[in-house]
Write a protein that holds these residues in place. Structure first.
Motif, short mmCIF file in Angstrom:
data_model
loop_
_atom_site.label_atom_id
_atom_site.label_comp_id
_atom_site.label_asym_id
_atom_site.label_seq_id
_atom_site.Cartn_x
_atom_site.Cartn_y
_atom_site.Cartn_z
N GLN A 41 0.84 -1.18 0.00
CA GLN A 41 0.00 0.00 0.00
C GLN A 41 0.88 1.23 0.00
O GLN A 41 1.95 1.25 0.61
CB GLN A 41 -0.90 0.01 1.24
CG GLN A 41 -1.92 -1.10 1.26
CD GLN A 41 -2.97 -0.93 0.17
OE1 GLN A 41 -3.40 0.18 -0.10
NE2 GLN A 41 -3.33 -2.02 -0.46
N PHE A 58 1.90 7.17 1.52
CA PHE A 58 1.34 8.51 1.56
C PHE A 58 -0.18 8.49 1.42
O PHE A 58 -0.86 9.33 2.01
CB PHE A 58 1.98 9.36 0.47
CG PHE A 58 3.48 9.40 0.58
CD1 PHE A 58 4.09 10.09 1.61
CD2 PHE A 58 4.28 8.74 -0.33
CE1 PHE A 58 5.46 10.11 1.73
CE2 PHE A 58 5.64 8.76 -0.22
CZ PHE A 58 6.24 9.45 0.81
N CYS A 59 -0.72 7.57 0.66
CA CYS A 59 -2.17 7.47 0.52
C CYS A 59 -2.82 6.98 1.81
O CYS A 59 -3.89 7.44 2.19
CB CYS A 59 -2.54 6.54 -0.63
SG CYS A 59 -2.19 7.22 -2.24
N THR A 60 -2.18 6.02 2.48
CA THR A 60 -2.76 5.48 3.71
C THR A 60 -2.71 6.49 4.85
O THR A 60 -3.57 6.47 5.73
CB THR A 60 -2.05 4.20 4.14
OG1 THR A 60 -0.65 4.45 4.25
CG2 THR A 60 -2.29 3.09 3.14
N ASN A 61 -1.72 7.38 4.85
CA ASN A 61 -1.59 8.38 5.92
C ASN A 61 -2.11 9.75 5.51
O ASN A 61 -1.93 10.72 6.25
CB ASN A 61 -0.12 8.51 6.35
CG ASN A 61 0.38 7.24 6.98
OD1 ASN A 61 -0.37 6.52 7.62
ND2 ASN A 61 1.64 6.94 6.78
N ASP A 62 -2.75 9.85 4.35
CA ASP A 62 -3.33 11.10 3.83
C ASP A 62 -2.30 12.24 3.79
O ASP A 62 -2.58 13.36 4.20
CB ASP A 62 -4.54 11.54 4.66
CG ASP A 62 -5.69 10.57 4.50
OD1 ASP A 62 -5.80 10.00 3.40
OD2 ASP A 62 -6.48 10.40 5.45
N VAL A 63 -1.10 11.95 3.30
CA VAL A 63 -0.06 12.96 3.12
C VAL A 63 -0.20 13.52 1.72
O VAL A 63 -0.19 12.78 0.75
CB VAL A 63 1.34 12.35 3.33
CG1 VAL A 63 2.42 13.37 3.06
CG2 VAL A 63 1.47 11.80 4.73
N ASP A 64 -0.33 14.84 1.61
CA ASP A 64 -0.50 15.44 0.30
C ASP A 64 0.74 16.21 -0.13
O ASP A 64 1.06 16.27 -1.30
CB ASP A 64 -1.71 16.38 0.31
CG ASP A 64 -2.13 16.76 -1.09
OD1 ASP A 64 -1.99 15.92 -1.99
OD2 ASP A 64 -2.61 17.89 -1.27
N THR A 124 4.80 2.80 -3.57
CA THR A 124 4.07 4.04 -3.71
C THR A 124 3.25 4.04 -4.99
O THR A 124 3.56 3.35 -5.95
CB THR A 124 5.03 5.26 -3.75
OG1 THR A 124 5.97 5.06 -4.79
CG2 THR A 124 5.76 5.42 -2.44
N HIS A 166 2.34 9.72 -6.09
CA HIS A 166 3.28 10.02 -5.02
C HIS A 166 4.71 9.67 -5.40
O HIS A 166 5.66 10.27 -4.88
CB HIS A 166 2.86 9.31 -3.74
CG HIS A 166 1.66 9.94 -3.11
ND1 HIS A 166 0.45 9.30 -3.06
CD2 HIS A 166 1.48 11.15 -2.52
CE1 HIS A 166 -0.42 10.08 -2.46
NE2 HIS A 166 0.17 11.21 -2.13
#
Length: 81
Positions: A17, A20-26, A54, A58
């Protein structure tokens, strides 16, 4: 879906996974060197998506952040002996 074949073939592994998507990092910051070092190989090349897990969006952001950190001399371009 991992399976083991007796003929010496590689195991098929589940997809990783995106961190950055799982931790909502933009927003990725090029000054966060400790995070960016996780996406480099031992020769300081940018690691591929298959190894880091990734997503494509990202991965592009990581690559740009690494390139900016290299230009500002926070991360070396190559490995010196």
């Amino acid at each position: 879906m991992a399976y083991n074949n007796n003929r010496g073939r590689a195991k098929k592994q589940d997809k990783k996974q995106c961190l950055f998507c799982t931790n909502d990092v933009d927003v990725l910051d090029y000054k966060d060197v400790n995070l960016l070092k996780n996406f480099l190989t031992y020769q300081f090349k940018i690691a591929p998506r298959t190894r880091t897990g990734t997503c494509s969006r990202h991965q592009r952001k990581v690559a740009n952040a690494i390139k900016r950190a290299r230009m500002s001399a926070m991360i070396p371009f190559t490995h010196h002996r």
